[in-house]
Design a protein around this motif. Structure first.
Motif, short mmCIF file in Angstrom:
data_model
loop_
_atom_site.label_atom_id
_atom_site.label_comp_id
_atom_site.label_asym_id
_atom_site.label_seq_id
_atom_site.Cartn_x
_atom_site.Cartn_y
_atom_site.Cartn_z
N PRO A 95 0.70 -1.47 -0.02
CA PRO A 95 -0.18 0.05 0.07
C PRO A 95 0.86 1.15 -0.10
O PRO A 95 0.24 2.29 -0.21
CB PRO A 95 -0.95 -0.22 1.24
N ASP A 96 2.08 1.10 0.33
CA ASP A 96 3.21 2.22 0.35
C ASP A 96 3.82 2.21 -0.97
O ASP A 96 4.93 1.39 -1.02
CB ASP A 96 3.87 2.37 1.70
N PRO A 97 3.70 2.86 -1.82
CA PRO A 97 4.57 2.64 -3.23
C PRO A 97 5.98 2.76 -2.91
O PRO A 97 6.85 2.26 -3.61
CB PRO A 97 3.79 3.74 -4.16
N TRP A 98 6.49 3.76 -2.20
CA TRP A 98 7.81 4.03 -1.97
C TRP A 98 8.44 2.89 -1.28
O TRP A 98 9.44 2.24 -1.51
CB TRP A 98 7.83 5.08 -1.08
N GLN A 99 7.68 2.21 -0.35
CA GLN A 99 8.00 0.90 0.55
C GLN A 99 8.32 -0.04 -0.69
O GLN A 99 9.36 -1.07 -0.57
CB GLN A 99 7.43 0.67 1.79
N GLY A 100 7.23 -0.12 -1.44
CA GLY A 100 7.36 -1.24 -2.60
C GLY A 100 8.40 -1.02 -3.49
O GLY A 100 9.13 -2.11 -3.98
N PHE A 101 8.99 0.13 -3.63
CA PHE A 101 9.93 0.62 -4.61
C PHE A 101 11.34 0.07 -3.94
O PHE A 101 12.10 -0.79 -4.54
CB PHE A 101 9.95 1.84 -5.02
N VAL A 142 7.24 -2.80 -13.21
CA VAL A 142 8.23 -2.02 -12.47
C VAL A 142 8.23 -0.70 -12.99
O VAL A 142 8.28 0.42 -12.20
CB VAL A 142 9.56 -2.57 -13.15
N LEU A 143 7.88 -0.17 -14.23
CA LEU A 143 7.47 1.17 -14.70
C LEU A 143 6.44 1.83 -13.80
O LEU A 143 6.54 2.84 -13.21
CB LEU A 143 7.28 1.07 -16.16
N ASP A 144 5.55 1.11 -13.71
CA ASP A 144 4.33 1.42 -12.72
C ASP A 144 4.67 1.62 -11.46
O ASP A 144 4.45 2.57 -10.65
CB ASP A 144 3.01 0.51 -12.64
N LEU A 145 5.47 0.79 -10.91
CA LEU A 145 6.02 1.11 -9.39
C LEU A 145 6.72 2.40 -9.35
O LEU A 145 6.68 2.86 -8.22
CB LEU A 145 6.68 -0.32 -9.15
N ILE A 146 7.62 2.44 -10.28
CA ILE A 146 8.43 3.91 -10.27
C ILE A 146 7.55 5.02 -10.50
O ILE A 146 7.65 6.00 -9.51
CB ILE A 146 9.53 3.78 -11.59
N ALA A 147 6.49 4.77 -11.18
CA ALA A 147 5.66 6.12 -11.37
C ALA A 147 4.85 6.27 -10.11
O ALA A 147 4.77 7.44 -9.62
CB ALA A 147 4.61 5.75 -12.53
N ARG A 148 4.34 5.34 -9.40
CA ARG A 148 3.56 5.42 -8.14
C ARG A 148 4.42 6.06 -6.95
O ARG A 148 4.09 6.69 -6.16
CB ARG A 148 3.01 4.06 -7.91
N ALA A 149 5.72 5.59 -7.19
CA ALA A 149 6.61 5.91 -6.10
C ALA A 149 6.94 7.43 -6.23
O ALA A 149 7.17 8.22 -5.23
CB ALA A 149 8.17 5.14 -6.11
N LYS A 150 7.12 7.95 -7.38
CA LYS A 150 7.23 9.51 -7.75
C LYS A 150 5.90 10.24 -7.41
O LYS A 150 6.14 11.33 -6.65
CB LYS A 150 7.38 9.54 -9.13
N GLU A 151 5.00 9.82 -7.23
CA GLU A 151 3.59 10.36 -6.98
C GLU A 151 3.45 10.52 -5.66
O GLU A 151 3.03 11.25 -4.96
CB GLU A 151 2.37 9.35 -7.36
N THR A 152 4.33 9.53 -4.80
CA THR A 152 4.46 9.83 -3.36
C THR A 152 5.14 11.19 -2.93
O THR A 152 4.99 11.57 -1.83
CB THR A 152 4.91 8.64 -2.55
N GLY A 153 5.83 11.70 -3.80
CA GLY A 153 6.94 12.77 -3.69
C GLY A 153 8.22 12.25 -2.92
O GLY A 153 9.29 13.02 -2.62
N HIS A 154 8.48 10.68 -2.95
CA HIS A 154 9.77 10.34 -2.26
C HIS A 154 10.78 9.76 -3.35
O HIS A 154 11.88 9.63 -2.64
CB HIS A 154 9.33 9.13 -1.14
N LEU A 155 10.21 9.49 -4.41
CA LEU A 155 11.33 9.08 -5.34
C LEU A 155 11.30 10.39 -6.48
O LEU A 155 10.52 11.02 -6.85
CB LEU A 155 10.49 7.77 -6.25
#
Length: 228
Positions: A95-101, A142-155
């Motif tokens: 549920p936390d995209p940054w953690q998933g990344f 993986v591309l989706d994982l990167i995009a979602r991590a960016k949306e959190t503002g952490h990547l």
């Protein structure tokens, strides 16, 4: 009496059918191991005859197990592609995209350490089929994982999938220099690069302790002396 006791303790002899199945399975594993070695060294263009020779089996045995090269390629890479795909799915479900990344980056480096040839499934050009379809789906994940991590503002916004390829290239050199068993240098590399990928307000993973300087010195010597 003692002889009877020893005989009684022996495992039962396999039936002829069981022995044949075991022999066929050994041949299959030898063929797959040989195919992976040659695909790694020479690419997918290597001939079936060369694979049979490497596996020390006859052409008839090879074609009985794998009627076409496409089937052999799928069998040789399916297990690794499945592991990769399952990893991406697990990380994407966090549920936390940054953690998933961050979990993805650390786990893919760990897989590379456990199986140095694992990275082939990410880079080799596979023929169209079940394996390539599954890998392509994982790559999109993986591309989706990167995009979602960016949306959190952490990547960081300037990080993309090519940076992960560079990470795996660097990790490959670290693992080759460190030698078995994999040292803490690989974990340290992954953690430092994750910190480089992170924005200033991102939660970062704990930094593993750096390897001893003597270990790093010997690793550098091994890397400099290694062929190629």
């Amino acid at each position: 009496m003692a002889q009877q006791a020893v005989i009684a303790d022996l495992p039962p002899s396999p039936s002829p059918a069981e022995a044949l199945r075991a022999d066929a399975e050994r041949n299959r594993e030898r063929i797959l191991a040989a195919a992976r070695r040659l695909f790694s060294r020479q690419g997918l263009g290597v001939s079936m005859t060369a694979i049979a020779r490497e596996a020390e089996v006859g052409n008839a045995t090879l074609f009985r197990r794998f009627a076409t090269k496409e089937l052999l390629i799928e069998a040789a890479f399916m297990d690794r592609v499945n592991v990769y795909s399952n990893l991406v799915t697990t990380c994407a479900d966090d549920p936390d995209p940054w953690q998933g990344f961050t979990d993805y980056v650390q786990c893919v480096c760990t897989l590379q350490a456990a199986d140095p040839d694992f990275v082939e499934v990410l880079t080799i050009t596979l023929p169209a089929g079940v394996v390539e379809t599954r890998r392509a789906e994982a790559d999109r994940g993986v591309l989706d994982l990167i995009a979602r991590a960016k949306e959190t503002g952490h990547l960081r916004k300037d990080v993309d999938d090519r940076d992960l390829t560079i990470l795996l290239m660097a990790n490959s050199s670290v693992l080759r220099a460190s030698g078995p068993p994999p040292s803490s240098a690989s974990r340290r590399l992954a953690a430092q690069l994750l910190r480089a990928y992170a924005t200033t307000d991102a939660p970062v993973i704990p930094l593993p302790e750096a390897p001893p300087r003597t270990d790093l010195y010997h690793a550098m010597i091994r890397l400099l002396r290694s062929p190629g």
